[in-house]
Design a protein around this motif. Structure first.
Motif, short mmCIF file in Angstrom:
data_model
loop_
_atom_site.label_atom_id
_atom_site.label_comp_id
_atom_site.label_asym_id
_atom_site.label_seq_id
_atom_site.Cartn_x
_atom_site.Cartn_y
_atom_site.Cartn_z
N ASN A 87 0.81 -1.21 0.00
CA ASN A 87 0.00 0.00 0.00
C ASN A 87 0.85 1.26 0.00
O ASN A 87 1.93 1.31 0.57
CB ASN A 87 -0.94 0.01 1.20
CG ASN A 87 -2.08 -0.98 1.06
OD1 ASN A 87 -2.22 -1.64 0.04
ND2 ASN A 87 -2.89 -1.10 2.10
N ALA A 125 -5.79 9.20 0.71
CA ALA A 125 -6.14 7.98 -0.01
C ALA A 125 -5.06 6.95 0.22
O ALA A 125 -3.87 7.29 0.33
CB ALA A 125 -6.31 8.25 -1.50
N TYR A 128 -3.75 3.28 -1.47
CA TYR A 128 -3.92 2.51 -2.70
C TYR A 128 -2.73 1.57 -2.90
O TYR A 128 -1.69 1.70 -2.26
CB TYR A 128 -4.07 3.44 -3.90
CG TYR A 128 -2.82 4.21 -4.25
CD1 TYR A 128 -1.94 3.78 -5.25
CD2 TYR A 128 -2.49 5.39 -3.57
CE1 TYR A 128 -0.78 4.48 -5.55
CE2 TYR A 128 -1.34 6.10 -3.86
CZ TYR A 128 -0.49 5.65 -4.86
OH TYR A 128 0.66 6.34 -5.15
N SER A 129 -2.93 0.62 -3.79
CA SER A 129 -1.85 -0.29 -4.18
C SER A 129 -1.85 -0.41 -5.69
O SER A 129 -2.87 -0.18 -6.35
CB SER A 129 -2.02 -1.66 -3.53
OG SER A 129 -3.23 -2.26 -3.95
N ALA A 154 -4.46 -0.30 -10.41
CA ALA A 154 -4.41 0.34 -9.09
C ALA A 154 -5.71 0.04 -8.35
O ALA A 154 -6.79 0.07 -8.93
CB ALA A 154 -4.23 1.85 -9.23
N THR A 155 -5.57 -0.26 -7.08
CA THR A 155 -6.73 -0.53 -6.23
C THR A 155 -6.78 0.52 -5.13
O THR A 155 -5.82 0.68 -4.37
CB THR A 155 -6.65 -1.93 -5.60
OG1 THR A 155 -6.63 -2.91 -6.65
CG2 THR A 155 -7.85 -2.18 -4.70
N VAL A 156 -7.89 1.24 -5.06
CA VAL A 156 -8.08 2.23 -4.00
C VAL A 156 -8.62 1.49 -2.79
O VAL A 156 -9.76 1.03 -2.77
CB VAL A 156 -9.06 3.34 -4.44
CG1 VAL A 156 -9.23 4.37 -3.32
CG2 VAL A 156 -8.57 4.01 -5.71
N GLU A 157 -7.78 1.36 -1.78
CA GLU A 157 -8.20 0.67 -0.55
C GLU A 157 -9.10 1.54 0.30
O GLU A 157 -10.01 1.04 0.96
CB GLU A 157 -6.96 0.25 0.25
CG GLU A 157 -5.95 -0.59 -0.53
CD GLU A 157 -6.47 -1.95 -0.91
OE1 GLU A 157 -7.51 -2.37 -0.35
OE2 GLU A 157 -5.85 -2.60 -1.76
N LEU A 167 -5.20 9.78 -8.59
CA LEU A 167 -5.28 8.33 -8.78
C LEU A 167 -5.52 7.96 -10.23
O LEU A 167 -4.94 6.98 -10.74
CB LEU A 167 -6.40 7.76 -7.90
CG LEU A 167 -6.14 7.82 -6.39
CD1 LEU A 167 -7.43 7.61 -5.62
CD2 LEU A 167 -5.09 6.79 -5.98
N VAL A 223 -8.26 1.62 -12.60
CA VAL A 223 -8.31 1.84 -11.16
C VAL A 223 -9.59 1.21 -10.64
O VAL A 223 -10.68 1.45 -11.19
CB VAL A 223 -8.29 3.34 -10.82
CG1 VAL A 223 -8.47 3.55 -9.33
CG2 VAL A 223 -6.99 3.98 -11.31
N ALA A 246 -12.00 0.49 -7.09
CA ALA A 246 -12.25 1.00 -5.74
C ALA A 246 -13.37 0.20 -5.12
O ALA A 246 -14.45 0.10 -5.69
CB ALA A 246 -12.61 2.49 -5.79
#
Length: 440
Positions: A231, A247, A249-250, A263-266, A283, A292, A294
């Motif tokens: 992350n 934010a 993210y990974s 990309a994943t918005v945690e 992002l 991306v 989410a």
């Protein structure tokens, strides 16, 4: 007396005793007993056996919760509970930038060897009686199964959606923001981001305060060690340098031969509209990223209006998330604010008896509601709306996440006086889509 010392509900305990089972609290200071409970909880959700740093964190940060379980002394390993539940008080945001105290119920598991014996019912109804005895107006939970909790009077009050944005197609149509994005560490967010989160939550009906364990898991500095490795975090400051959002993210390689990354918005938290737009612009502009995603976003996501091509944003997996159980009609309904004045009679049926009754909700021009109990034989005054509904439906309606008109069309409530559902919706409408931003 600490809430962790509240005794087990005697009615539920007796129900288990008649089956040769023991419903009791765990002494979380007893390391052996608490670890056995934690492992049973993980097993119940098909998780890995807890060990190492994660175990130490759970022992240290969740010991304050009221931890209970059911034991079978005839089991091969009688020291391990065959059912688990934990609970604690928290605050939930309601319309009007207000918060109401609620009883959080979590970690509800029953071993497959003991299904269909009324164990879950005994634990959940016992938790509801415990919360009511503490004069808490609500109980709340997040559910892994959508068909279980309605029978106990919970209603699905918020929804969450999973978004996928194709960044090459989306484009950016939002305005330029007055502020800047900073790259920061997860530890930085863990130290200073909670104040941002708490300000943001006041504008988000349905969101709840987090304890230290849940806050650490959200940021990614406790729990799964891979989160700390993968992350990344950014913070948005306004033009005056005041932090207004962050934010987490990974970024990972996509599957197959495609060299673009995903990309994943945690988690994305914003107090202001500028922070929201600035974080999303960052992002969607990540280099070498083709899409991306989410998780657990509001169903009415403003992002759709910030991109040039809304067809590049796909919403999927829209599901119920926060479940609300009204325990005290007067305290719950007077705790929130309303969007329109009016007079509404609610005839609420509650099989468990907590919120059963007929009340008049009178909302003044300032949006303040007052509840008056009504006898069943008292007529409804002129120009007064009237609805008949169950406590589950009232829980679903409580923060404005669904409309009474929709439930009326589905046959889930009765519009006694024509136009009553419309009057109810005018009062209960939330300007901001209700949303619980995490799990608990």
């Amino acid at each position: 007396m600490s809430f962790t010392e509240i005794r087990i509900d005697p009615q539920s305990a007796e129900r288990m005793t008649k089956q040769g089972l023991r419903l009791q609290r765990v002494d979380t200071a007893d390391r052996v007993a608490f670890e056995a409970w934690l492992q049973a909880d993980a097993r119940g959700f098909h998780g890995e056996r807890i060990a190492g740093t994660q175990l130490e964190e759970l022992v240290g940060q969740t010991a304050y919760r009221r931890t209970s379980g059911v034991w079978d002394d005839t089991a091969a390993e009688p020291e391990t509970p065959i059912a688990t539940v934990s609970s604690w008080p928290l605050a939930m945001t309601v319309p009007g930038d207000k918060q109401v105290p609620a009883w959080a119920i979590s970690s509800v598991t029953v071993a497959p060897t003991h299904h269909r014996r009324g164990i879950a019912r005994a634990m959940i109804e016992g938790e509801l009686r415990t919360a009511a005895a503490q004069n808490l107006p609500l109980a709340v939970l997040t559910a892994s199964e959508a068909t279980l909790y309605g029978r106990y009077g919970f209603g699905p009050a918020t929804q969450g959606a999973e978004l996928t944005i194709q960044t090459r197609r989306a484009g950016w149509a939002g305005r330029e923001t007055a502020g800047r994005v900073h790259l920061v560490s997860l530890q930085h967010i863990h130290r200073s981001g909670r104040e941002i989160l708490e300000r943001a939550q006041l504008g988000s009906p349905g969101d709840v305060t987090l304890d230290e364990q849940l806050w650490g898991e959200l940021v990614g500095v406790v729990g799964d060690e891979d989160n700390a490795k993968q992350n990344r975090a950014v913070r948005f400051d306004d033009a005056d340098g005041v932090p207004q959002g962050f934010a987490i993210y990974s970024v990972k390689h996509s599957e197959g031969e495609n060299t673009e990354r995903v990309a994943t918005v945690e988690y994305l938290c914003s107090v202001t509209d500028d922070a929201y737009a600035g974080l999303w612009q960052y992002l969607l502009g990540l280099d070498l990223v083709g899409s991306v995603s989410a998780r657990l976003r509001p169903v009415d996501e403003p992002l759709l209006w910030l991109v040039a091509n809304p067809r590049a944003v796909r919403a999927a997996a829209v599901n119920d998330h926060l479940w609300v159980r009204i325990l005290d009609l007067k305290d719950a309904l007077e705790a929130r604010r309303y969007s329109a004045p009016g007079r509404i009679v609610l005839r609420v049926s509650d099989p468990l008896g907590f919120a059963d009754g007929r009340v008049l909700l009178a909302v003044d021009d300032a949006g303040v509601g007052t509840i008056t109990a009504l006898e069943s034989d008292i007529g409804v005054p002129d120009a007064t709306a009237e609805l008949t509904l169950g406590v589950s439906e009232l829980g679903a309606l409580y923060v404005g996440g669904v409309s009474a008109a929709t439930l009326a069309r589905a046959g889930r409530l009765t519009d006694v006086q024509p136009g009553s559902a419309i009057a109810f919706d005018a009062a209960f409408r939330s300007p901001t889509t209700p949303w619980l931003s995490t799990w608990f």
